[in-house]
Scaffold this motif. Structure first.
Motif, PDB file in Angstrom:
ATOM      1  N   ARG A  74       0.815  -1.224   0.000  1.00  0.00           N
ATOM      2  CA  ARG A  74       0.000   0.000   0.000  1.00  0.00           C
ATOM      3  C   ARG A  74       0.847   1.272   0.000  1.00  0.00           C
ATOM      4  N   SER A  75       1.831   1.317  -0.854  1.00  0.00           N
ATOM      5  CA  SER A  75       2.730   2.468  -0.933  1.00  0.00           C
ATOM      6  C   SER A  75       2.199   3.500  -1.926  1.00  0.00           C
ATOM      7  N   ASP A  76       1.957   4.719  -1.428  1.00  0.00           N
ATOM      8  CA  ASP A  76       1.478   5.784  -2.310  1.00  0.00           C
ATOM      9  C   ASP A  76       2.440   6.026  -3.466  1.00  0.00           C
ATOM     10  N   SER A  77       3.738   6.098  -3.169  1.00  0.00           N
ATOM     11  CA  SER A  77       4.704   6.397  -4.227  1.00  0.00           C
ATOM     12  C   SER A  77       4.784   5.260  -5.252  1.00  0.00           C
ATOM     13  N   ASP A  78       4.722   4.008  -4.799  1.00  0.00           N
ATOM     14  CA  ASP A  78       4.717   2.875  -5.738  1.00  0.00           C
ATOM     15  C   ASP A  78       3.467   2.907  -6.612  1.00  0.00           C
ATOM     16  N   ASN A  79       2.333   3.223  -6.011  1.00  0.00           N
ATOM     17  CA  ASN A  79       1.078   3.282  -6.764  1.00  0.00           C
ATOM     18  C   ASN A  79       1.128   4.366  -7.835  1.00  0.00           C
ATOM     19  N   ILE A  80       1.656   5.535  -7.478  1.00  0.00           N
ATOM     20  CA  ILE A  80       1.744   6.634  -8.445  1.00  0.00           C
ATOM     21  C   ILE A  80       2.702   6.269  -9.581  1.00  0.00           C
ATOM     22  N   ARG A  81       3.838   5.693  -9.227  1.00  0.00           N
ATOM     23  CA  ARG A  81       4.798   5.293 -10.275  1.00  0.00           C
ATOM     24  C   ARG A  81       4.159   4.305 -11.257  1.00  0.00           C
ATOM     25  N   LEU A  82       3.436   3.311 -10.741  1.00  0.00           N
ATOM     26  CA  LEU A  82       2.793   2.332 -11.614  1.00  0.00           C
ATOM     27  C   LEU A  82       1.709   2.988 -12.464  1.00  0.00           C
TER      28      LEU A  82
END
Length: 192
Positions: free
Chosen positions: A93-101
């Motif tokens: 549930r990482s915001d930064s990982d989600n945005i990157r994807l």
């Protein structure tokens, strides 16, 4: 003053909604009612998840409560990430990982239209009421701003030239999906 539990562990959401309730209700967190377990979110719709969380609190703690589920629905991605927005890039549930994807998934697409949608289920003395709020916008190609959370640094609401992460909490609450759903909830509670 009546008590009402917001069935969330997300401090950002709790803070946003507390500001909007303006002392009309004493807003309790899950921690305040002694609920320390992770609430179930096993449904395939936002409405289903918000209902499941509210029912869990009502059944296990006998406290009037409301729960929300929010998703970012991107037109070019056929509505994804949708109900899986918080765990789009994985269970961490990482915001930064989600945005990157999300930005990576949108690279081949010209269409960057998106909307945030929030579903709220209120269980008041065991009786269910549903509320929904949406805000239309576009996904920015780069991150901007350091306020907010989730996809806020890349979501630009229609009619604005700034992301949610560049807005103050008050500005965002006035136009956001959650703000609109909570405004309906507050209007309903005030009319009782």
């Amino acid at each position: 003053m009546k008590q009402l539990c917001f069935a969330t562990n997300n401090k950002h959401k709790l803070s946003e909604v507390s500001q909007m309730l303006e002392g009309k209700y004493e807003l309790l967190s899950l921690q305040d009612i002694g609920c320390h377990e992770e609430l179930p979110e096993e449904q395939d719709t936002l409405e289903g998840n918000s209902r499941q969380k509210a029912e869990y609190v009502w059944q296990h703690y006998s406290v009037s409560c409301f729960a929300d589920d929010t998703g970012l629905e991107v037109e070019a991605l056929n509505g994804a990430p949708g109900v899986y927005s918080a765990r789009y890039a994985g269970p961490q549930r990482s915001d930064s990982d989600n945005i990157r994807l999300l930005l990576q998934s949108l690279e081949p697409h010209e269409n960057r239209k998106a909307r945030f949608r929030t579903s709220i289920t209120l269980l008041l003395d065991g009786k269910e009421h549903q509320f929904e709020g949406t805000v239309e916008g576009t996904i920015n190609k780069e991150w901007k701003g350091n306020k907010g959370f989730g996809y806020d640094p890349v979501f630009v609401p229609d009619g604005y030239d700034r992301t949610f992460a560049e807005m103050s909490a008050a500005e965002k609450n006035a136009i956001s999906h959650r703000g609109r759903a909570v405004q309906q909830l507050v209007a309903f509670l005030k009319a009782l």
